[in-house]
Enzyme design. Structure first.
Site, mmCIF file in Angstrom:
data_model
loop_
_atom_site.group_PDB
_atom_site.id
_atom_site.type_symbol
_atom_site.label_atom_id
_atom_site.label_comp_id
_atom_site.label_asym_id
_atom_site.label_seq_id
_atom_site.Cartn_x
_atom_site.Cartn_y
_atom_site.Cartn_z
ATOM 1 N N CYS A 98 29.109 -57.138 -84.390
ATOM 2 C CA CYS A 98 29.620 -58.029 -83.666
ATOM 3 C C CYS A 98 29.533 -57.519 -82.232
ATOM 4 C CB CYS A 98 31.037 -58.559 -83.986
ATOM 5 S SG CYS A 98 32.407 -57.218 -83.848
ATOM 6 N N CYS A 101 31.782 -54.552 -81.308
ATOM 7 C CA CYS A 101 31.528 -53.171 -81.534
ATOM 8 C C CYS A 101 30.461 -52.617 -80.332
ATOM 9 C CB CYS A 101 30.611 -53.318 -82.639
ATOM 10 S SG CYS A 101 31.215 -53.780 -84.512
ATOM 11 N N ASP A 514 0.775 -64.842 -52.115
ATOM 12 C CA ASP A 514 0.077 -64.402 -51.088
ATOM 13 C C ASP A 514 -1.202 -65.068 -51.539
ATOM 14 O OD1 ASP A 514 -1.279 -62.203 -49.453
ATOM 15 O OD2 ASP A 514 -2.019 -61.322 -51.190
ATOM 16 N N ASP A 707 -0.468 -58.936 -54.448
ATOM 17 C CA ASP A 707 -1.670 -58.076 -55.108
ATOM 18 C C ASP A 707 -1.184 -56.567 -55.297
ATOM 19 O OD1 ASP A 707 -1.474 -56.692 -52.664
ATOM 20 O OD2 ASP A 707 -3.138 -57.213 -51.891
ATOM 21 N N ASP A 711 1.314 -55.670 -50.645
ATOM 22 C CA ASP A 711 2.698 -56.515 -50.822
ATOM 23 C C ASP A 711 3.806 -55.925 -51.263
ATOM 24 O OD1 ASP A 711 1.147 -58.899 -49.608
ATOM 25 O OD2 ASP A 711 0.305 -59.463 -51.446
#
Length: 812
Positions: A98, A101, A514, A707, A711
């Site tokens: 659960c 835990c 871009d 790219d 960038d």
């Protein structure tokens, strides 16, 4: 010889065999260790709650394997070093069933000195732990996990599968016993309830009660042992979890029924005891099956990995294991075999099926010098290739690791849901107590127990409130949907580094693109070459040398063009090469000043030129000693489906902005073709990043697609950075989301599936919250019996799981 109690387990032994530490006595080293851990962690109140009761001492042999976690072979196989220099290990935590835990283990681990990060995925039980191995050993981390009632072992796909099957068998055995007992107890209950209306002898009723007692006892204490264990460790660490609600409701009902069976006033509810345990146990088992089904993609990838390779050594092929392959080895790959590491073809030629990586069905031809990607299949030839990366650093293993990490990570919305569930159990217990008080002193008649006493009515209502509440559905709402979403994205060759990126991408309102390599193919071609005066062979050599020195797409396209047009062109050696960001390059040769780039560069240097670009294409100018000699006009081809992609993005209500370092006329021409309303031209990498910062300042959630190299700064500035067209290895290292097939359709799928997954996550949270808002009041006002409370509790969890699987429906 006097006998004394162990300070931990409270069992009595002769004093002379006990271990003494100060004024404390311990029967074994295990008890001494647990005592010290609890006290050091501020959990000494455990012994006050234990009172005069006894507990079983820890099994000493359980920790005799700790040394293996610190040996060199284990470290080489399972430990990794992070970018910050810390150590990372992936563990499977046994015993988690659960959200409580998960919370308990994370809390205990993060409090250890030297542990920097501890995150556990509820759906897979996989823990990612980052720690400083100079401050804490892995064996100490494992020991701490075991000390709070769980177990941990290194994540290994084959071991995980074995453990999963073992856990499934245990669930099945417990379920079979629970279902068998429930079916029989319902037949006895049917006879009992029928007798209420037709008349039944008291001795027969007592016999039925005893039969129900016999059937319900193993269900509660054997089949329900999972919940007792979970509740015990939750209480031990001062946390109330779902197991505590289940066991509190079932146990109180059981002992009240025993009281009635032994002569007390009221009715027995042994049938409700068995149903509470049975329904919840069946629900937990179906959750287990659902989690396994959702993570099948990862299992399929791993099961397809070859374990051995044919390595050429001294002219002979030798079979070695995957882990033994080293960079520089020569691998022999036959038709039908899968490349297990990245490499470069040194002999032969063949077609390769790369669909497992890119999703594209068409085979790719490979010859000497071609790159081989791990995970791809040789379909029809015999080749040899040189290993460029070992398996640990291969593309395929990077993909598997990335997918594992995304399955283990938590989204922001999941963290918020878990924060709510932490306080849920305490709230429900408070409501149950208030309901008991109300019904005992002020309550009316229960429609299903009209003759019940005030105590019995209050007791039944409070039990129903406890049982019907379901924090489990709330805890499952996000991780199950995220798991299925990540699984579906992986099938589309889309890898999300973290689950939280699904939420971010779904909520994004701005898409920054871009131009080159994203909307266009990034393969420029020269369409016009104009010479002011015919260039000499030397001048052509200087031009070729300048453009060959640059990695820019425009320069590379011109270099290819010149090489094809002038076969014997000479590549001269230039001096003082300097890149002028986003504008061009300059150099010198024997005192001659050389300049090449766009119009902005020539305007800056005040060099006159007569060449105008009237078609909106890229323009490159070349000058010697401040005299413009030639111009090149270049055109880039737009990607297939680019216009359709832009239209789909607009329908998703995304603001689209194109950023480019190219000139304004080129940017405008492309935007008009694709239907993009906003663009910015003449930008260098710093300006692109600044643009994204400005967008974020206005509370926009920004996704940047570029790219990956030029960038990189802008990508890291955006909320989500996506690399296209740079190859899988670069994408994995830079992207938040990896598009393995680098298509715009794939990018659209990333947005579409993320939005669909996030929609179902929110829907699951609404279902779980509405369930509790409706059913808990019904139980408080006495309209729900414990049996139906148990049934509805399990159904709420199953409803959340079933609803999450609807994410797949539109992608079948």
């Amino acid at each position: 010889m006097p006998r004394v109690k162990c300070s931990h387990c409270h069992l009595e032994f002769d004093e002379d065999i006990m271990l003494k530490s100060g004024d404390k006595y311990f029967c074994c080293l295990g008890c001494k260790s647990v005592y010290e851990i609890l006290n050091a962690g501020g959990l000494e109140s455990f012994y006050e709650k234990l009172g005069n009761n006894t507990i079983a001492p820890p099994i000493e042999s359980a920790n005799d394997d700790l040394a293996k976690f610190d040996n060199i072979s284990f470290e080489e196989r399972f430990l990794k070093t992070t970018e910050d220099g810390f150590t990372r290990v992936d563990l499977i935590i046994e015993g988690i069933h659960c959200a409580a835990c998960v919370w308990l283990n994370e809390k205990v681990l993060i409090n250890l000195s030297g542990v920097k990060e501890a995150s556990i995925n509820f759906s897979t039980n996989k823990a990612k732990i980052i720690y400083n191995k100079n401050k804490i050993k892995l064996s100490e981390i494992i020991l701490k996990i075991r000390s709070i009632g769980y177990n941990a072992y290194a994540y290994d796909a084959s071991v995980v599968e074995q453990k999963s099957l073992k856990r499934k068998r245990i669930y099945i055995i417990k379920m079979m016993i629970a279902v068998f007992a429930s079916m029989n107890i319902m037949m006895l209950s049917l006879a009992k309830y029928t007798g209420f209306f037709t008349g039944i002898n008291k001795d027969v009723t007592s016999l039925i009660h005893f039969g129900e007692f016999i059937l319900s006892t193993p269900v509660l204490f054997y089949s329900g042992s999972l919940f007792y264990k979970g509740a015990y460790y939750g209480l031990k660490n001062k946390f109330l979890n779902m197991d505590f609600l289940v066991i509190t409701g079932a146990s109180l009902t059981y002992f009240y029924s025993v009281y009635v069976m032994l002569g007390g006033a009221g009715g027995t509810y042994f049938d409700s005891v068995t149903m509470i345990i049975t329904f919840v146990l069946v629900g937990k088992y179906l959750e287990l099956i659902g989690k396994k089904s959702a993570s099948d993609t990862l299992d399929k990838i791993k099961s397809s990995l070859p374990l051995e390779a044919n390595v050429i050594k001294n002219g002979q092929a030798k079979i070695i294991s995957l882990d033994e392959i080293k960079v520089g080895d020569i691998i022999l790959l036959k038709a039908g075999q899968k490349a297990m590491v990245d490499g470069e073809v040194t002999q032969g030629e063949a077609n390769f099926d790369e669909s497992s990586i890119t999703g594209e069905a068409q085979t790719v031809y490979k010859k000497i010098g071609s790159k081989i990607c791990s995970g791809t299949i040789n379909t029809d030839g015999l080749i040899r290739f040189k290993v460029l990366k070992n398996f640990a650093n291969s593309t395929l293993n990077s993909i598997v690791t990335l997918l594992e990490d995304s399955l283990s990570s938590k989204s922001n919305i999941e963290n918020r849901a878990n924060a709510i569930s932490k306080y849920f159990t305490f709230t429900i217990l408070s409501l149950a107590c208030l309901s008991f008080v109300f019904w005992y002193f002020f309550g009316g008649t229960l429609y299903f127990a009209p003759n019940a006493s005030s105590f019995e009515k209050a007791f039944i209502v409070s039990i129903s409130v406890i049982v019907i509440a379901c924090p489990c559905a709330l805890a499952l709402a996000t991780p199950i949907a995220s798991l299925i979403g990540i699984n579906l994205l992986a099938k589309k060759s889309l890898l999300f580094k973290e689950a939280k990126h699904i939420e971010t991408l779904a909520r994004a309102n701005t898409l920054v693109l871009d131009k080159t390599g994203t909307l266009t193919k990034g393969k420029l071609k020269v369409i016009n070459f104009i010479q002011n005066s015919k260039l000499s062979q030397k001048e052509l050599g200087l031009l070729y040398a300048l453009v060959s020195s640059s990695e820019h797409l425009v320069s590379q396209a011109i270099a290819r063009y010149l090489k094809q047009k002038y076969k014997n062109i000479e590549n001269l050696s230039l001096k003082g090469l300097k890149n002028i960001q986003a504008r061009g390059m300059q150099a010198s040769y024997q005192g001659l000043k050389i300049l090449g780039g766009n119009k902005e560069l020539f305007d800056e240097y005040k060099i006159k030129y007569d060449f105008e670009n009237t078609k909106g294409n890229s323009l490159y100018l070349f000058a010697l000693s401040d005299e413009c000699k030639v111009s090149f006009e270049l055109e880039d081809e737009i990607k297939e489906n680019a216009k359709d992609f832009i239209e789909k993005m607009k329908k998703m209500k995304l603001e689209i902005l194109m950023l480019t370092g190219d000139n304004a006329s080129v940017a405008k021409k492309l935007c008009l073709k694709l239907g993009i309303d906003n663009y910015k031209a003449h930008l260098n990498p710093l300006q692109k990043a600044e643009t994204i910062k400005e967008l974020k300042k206005n509370n926009n959630i920004v996704v940047m697609v570029g790219d990956g190299l030029n960038d990189s700064l802008a990508l890291s500035t955006a909320d989500i950075g996506i690399v296209m067209g740079a190859g899988a290895d670069i994408s994995i290292s830079i992207s938040d989301i990896v598009l393995l097939n680098n298509t715009l359709n794939s990018l659209h799928d990333a947005f579409r599936i993320s939005k669909r997954t996030y929609f179902f996550i929110k829907q699951n949270l609404i279902i779980s919250l509405l369930y509790n808002l409706i059913t808990v009041p019904l139980a408080i006002f006495g309209y729900v019996i414990p049996l139906f409370a148990a049934l509805s509790m399990s159904l709420s969890s199953l409803l959340v799981v079933a609803n999450s699987f609807r994410i797949r429906q539109k992608d079948k």
